[in-house]
Motif scaffolding. Sequence first.
Motif, PDB file in Angstrom:
ATOM      1  N   LEU A   1      55.200  35.770  29.737  1.00 30.00           N
ATOM      2  CA  LEU A   1      54.453  36.582  30.307  1.00 30.00           C
ATOM      3  C   LEU A   1      52.850  36.772  29.192  1.00 30.00           C
ATOM      4  CD1 LEU A   1      53.721  38.219  32.864  1.00 30.00           C
ATOM      5  CD2 LEU A   1      54.767  40.164  31.627  1.00 30.00           C
ATOM      6  N   ILE A   2      53.370  36.662  27.648  1.00 31.80           N
ATOM      7  CA  ILE A   2      51.866  37.263  27.497  1.00 31.80           C
ATOM      8  C   ILE A   2      50.950  35.925  27.727  1.00 31.80           C
ATOM      9  CG2 ILE A   2      51.316  36.873  24.616  1.00 31.80           C
ATOM     10  CD1 ILE A   2      53.365  38.118  24.517  1.00 31.80           C
ATOM     11  N   GLY A   3      49.608  36.566  27.600  1.00 30.60           N
ATOM     12  CA  GLY A   3      48.735  35.608  27.764  1.00 30.60           C
ATOM     13  C   GLY A   3      48.291  34.506  29.350  1.00 30.60           C
ATOM     14  N   SER A   4      48.815  35.255  29.973  1.00 27.48           N
ATOM     15  CA  SER A   4      48.956  35.126  31.690  1.00 27.48           C
ATOM     16  C   SER A   4      48.109  35.556  32.538  1.00 27.48           C
ATOM     17  CB  SER A   4      50.148  34.934  31.996  1.00 27.48           C
ATOM     18  OG  SER A   4      50.750  36.484  32.255  1.00 27.48           O
ATOM     19  N   VAL A   5      47.236  36.955  31.702  1.00 22.44           N
ATOM     20  CA  VAL A   5      46.061  37.544  32.127  1.00 22.44           C
ATOM     21  C   VAL A   5      44.724  37.125  31.667  1.00 22.44           C
ATOM     22  CG1 VAL A   5      44.945  40.012  32.758  1.00 22.44           C
ATOM     23  CG2 VAL A   5      47.183  39.481  33.225  1.00 22.44           C
ATOM     24  N   SER A   6      43.897  36.267  32.369  1.00 20.51           N
ATOM     25  CA  SER A   6      43.148  35.425  32.075  1.00 20.51           C
ATOM     26  C   SER A   6      41.491  36.146  32.189  1.00 20.51           C
ATOM     27  CB  SER A   6      42.268  33.571  32.294  1.00 20.51           C
ATOM     28  OG  SER A   6      42.104  33.886  34.145  1.00 20.51           O
ATOM     29  N   ASP A   7      41.854  36.603  32.572  1.00 17.33           N
ATOM     30  CA  ASP A   7      40.441  37.899  33.274  1.00 17.33           C
ATOM     31  C   ASP A   7      40.752  38.782  32.710  1.00 17.33           C
ATOM     32  OD1 ASP A   7      38.259  39.555  33.864  1.00 17.33           O
ATOM     33  OD2 ASP A   7      38.332  37.995  35.519  1.00 17.33           O
ATOM     34  N   GLN A   8      40.471  39.742  31.182  1.00 18.51           N
ATOM     35  CA  GLN A   8      40.885  41.047  31.026  1.00 18.51           C
ATOM     36  C   GLN A   8      40.502  42.195  31.920  1.00 18.51           C
ATOM     37  OE1 GLN A   8      40.045  41.725  26.911  1.00 18.51           O
ATOM     38  NE2 GLN A   8      41.599  43.817  27.187  1.00 18.51           N
ATOM     39  N   ALA A   9      39.034  42.086  32.337  1.00 22.22           N
ATOM     40  CA  ALA A   9      38.634  42.963  32.902  1.00 22.22           C
ATOM     41  C   ALA A   9      39.388  43.480  34.252  1.00 22.22           C
ATOM     42  CB  ALA A   9      36.710  42.343  33.609  1.00 22.22           C
ATOM     43  N   ALA A  10      39.381  42.105  35.329  1.00 23.21           N
ATOM     44  CA  ALA A  10      39.959  42.391  36.802  1.00 23.21           C
ATOM     45  C   ALA A  10      41.466  42.860  36.229  1.00 23.21           C
ATOM     46  CB  ALA A  10      40.265  40.472  36.896  1.00 23.21           C
ATOM     47  N   PHE A  11      41.968  42.652  35.852  1.00 25.41           N
ATOM     48  CA  PHE A  11      42.941  43.229  34.598  1.00 25.41           C
ATOM     49  C   PHE A  11      43.446  44.774  34.576  1.00 25.41           C
ATOM     50  CE2 PHE A  11      46.795  44.802  31.979  1.00 25.41           C
ATOM     51  CZ  PHE A  11      48.213  44.808  32.223  1.00 25.41           C
ATOM     52  N   ILE A  12      42.470  45.434  33.815  1.00 25.66           N
ATOM     53  CA  ILE A  12      41.665  46.736  33.603  1.00 25.66           C
ATOM     54  C   ILE A  12      41.283  47.602  35.077  1.00 25.66           C
ATOM     55  CG2 ILE A  12      40.403  48.292  32.557  1.00 25.66           C
ATOM     56  CD1 ILE A  12      40.451  46.560  30.818  1.00 25.66           C
TER      57      ILE A  12
ATOM     58  N   SER B   1      42.563  46.487  37.816  1.00 26.16           N
ATOM     59  CA  SER B   1      44.292  46.502  39.108  1.00 26.16           C
ATOM     60  C   SER B   1      44.782  47.322  38.105  1.00 26.16           C
ATOM     61  CB  SER B   1      44.255  45.556  39.055  1.00 26.16           C
ATOM     62  OG  SER B   1      45.071  44.822  37.406  1.00 26.16           O
ATOM     63  N   LEU B   2      44.603  47.557  36.925  1.00 27.80           N
ATOM     64  CA  LEU B   2      45.211  48.837  36.253  1.00 27.80           C
ATOM     65  C   LEU B   2      44.674  50.012  36.970  1.00 27.80           C
ATOM     66  CD1 LEU B   2      46.211  48.048  32.336  1.00 27.80           C
ATOM     67  CD2 LEU B   2      48.115  48.411  34.998  1.00 27.80           C
ATOM     68  N   GLU B   3      43.208  50.452  37.035  1.00 26.99           N
ATOM     69  CA  GLU B   3      42.317  51.566  37.717  1.00 26.99           C
ATOM     70  C   GLU B   3      43.281  51.915  39.028  1.00 26.99           C
ATOM     71  OE1 GLU B   3      38.853  50.542  36.208  1.00 26.99           O
ATOM     72  OE2 GLU B   3      38.911  51.557  34.405  1.00 26.99           O
ATOM     73  N   TYR B   4      42.970  50.936  39.290  1.00 27.69           N
ATOM     74  CA  TYR B   4      43.369  51.586  41.070  1.00 27.69           C
ATOM     75  C   TYR B   4      44.695  51.314  41.692  1.00 27.69           C
ATOM     76  CZ  TYR B   4      39.327  48.237  42.546  1.00 27.69           C
ATOM     77  OH  TYR B   4      38.073  47.787  43.093  1.00 27.69           O
ATOM     78  N   GLY B   5      45.946  51.114  40.437  1.00 23.76           N
ATOM     79  CA  GLY B   5      47.005  51.495  40.299  1.00 23.76           C
ATOM     80  C   GLY B   5      47.294  52.615  40.242  1.00 23.76           C
ATOM     81  N   ARG B   6      46.392  53.308  39.395  1.00 24.50           N
ATOM     82  CA  ARG B   6      46.541  54.621  38.084  1.00 24.50           C
ATOM     83  C   ARG B   6      46.135  55.342  39.908  1.00 24.50           C
ATOM     84  NH1 ARG B   6      43.783  53.946  34.331  1.00 24.50           N
ATOM     85  NH2 ARG B   6      45.778  53.542  33.261  1.00 24.50           N
ATOM     86  N   ALA B   7      44.913  55.071  40.875  1.00 27.60           N
ATOM     87  CA  ALA B   7      44.633  55.780  41.739  1.00 27.60           C
ATOM     88  C   ALA B   7      45.041  55.912  42.885  1.00 27.60           C
ATOM     89  CB  ALA B   7      42.770  55.246  41.703  1.00 27.60           C
ATOM     90  N   PHE B   8      45.633  54.882  42.922  1.00 28.12           N
ATOM     91  CA  PHE B   8      46.765  55.339  43.948  1.00 28.12           C
ATOM     92  C   PHE B   8      47.725  56.257  44.604  1.00 28.12           C
ATOM     93  CE2 PHE B   8      50.219  53.157  46.725  1.00 28.12           C
ATOM     94  CZ  PHE B   8      49.988  53.300  47.684  1.00 28.12           C
ATOM     95  N   ARG B   9      48.296  56.049  42.490  1.00 27.30           N
ATOM     96  CA  ARG B   9      49.777  56.980  42.887  1.00 27.30           C
ATOM     97  C   ARG B   9      48.925  58.393  42.268  1.00 27.30           C
ATOM     98  NH1 ARG B   9      51.021  53.225  39.175  1.00 27.30           N
ATOM     99  NH2 ARG B   9      49.450  54.010  37.228  1.00 27.30           N
ATOM    100  N   GLN B  10      47.962  58.561  42.132  1.00 27.05           N
ATOM    101  CA  GLN B  10      47.908  59.440  41.819  1.00 27.05           C
ATOM    102  C   GLN B  10      47.179  60.426  43.714  1.00 27.05           C
ATOM    103  OE1 GLN B  10      44.399  59.503  38.879  1.00 27.05           O
ATOM    104  NE2 GLN B  10      45.685  59.675  37.030  1.00 27.05           N
ATOM    105  N   ALA B  11      46.446  58.754  44.188  1.00 28.31           N
ATOM    106  CA  ALA B  11      46.327  59.773  44.831  1.00 28.31           C
ATOM    107  C   ALA B  11      47.321  60.744  46.517  1.00 28.31           C
ATOM    108  CB  ALA B  11      45.891  59.285  46.381  1.00 28.31           C
ATOM    109  N   ASP B  12      48.987  59.627  45.867  1.00 31.59           N
ATOM    110  CA  ASP B  12      49.793  59.904  46.369  1.00 31.59           C
ATOM    111  C   ASP B  12      50.420  61.824  45.838  1.00 31.59           C
ATOM    112  OD1 ASP B  12      52.211  59.383  48.697  1.00 31.59           O
ATOM    113  OD2 ASP B  12      53.118  58.528  46.803  1.00 31.59           O
TER     114      ASP B  12
END
Length: 72
Positions: free
Chosen positions: A38-49, A51-62
């Motif tokens: 898994l390590i190094g499988s994310v090539s676009d760090q900005a897109a990964f971050i 996606s983490l923000e979207y996930g956090r917002a989704f969980r908080q909206a619930d």
Amino acid sequence: MLDETTLEQRLVTLERAVADLQGKSQSQSTSENWLEKLIGSVSDQAAFIKSLEYGRAFRQADQPVVQGNQEL
């Protein structure tokens, strides 16, 4: 009802499929560390971050909205 020939053909097909699946599962080494794959499988760090923000917002909206001592 299926005749005996059809049942035999279906059984042979199933046995081949099971053998293929067993071969695939045995060919993969279980001793490999999944984290190392898994390590190094994310090539676009900005897109990964993002996606983490979207996930956090989704969980908080619930979560229920709390004002004072009451849930809204």
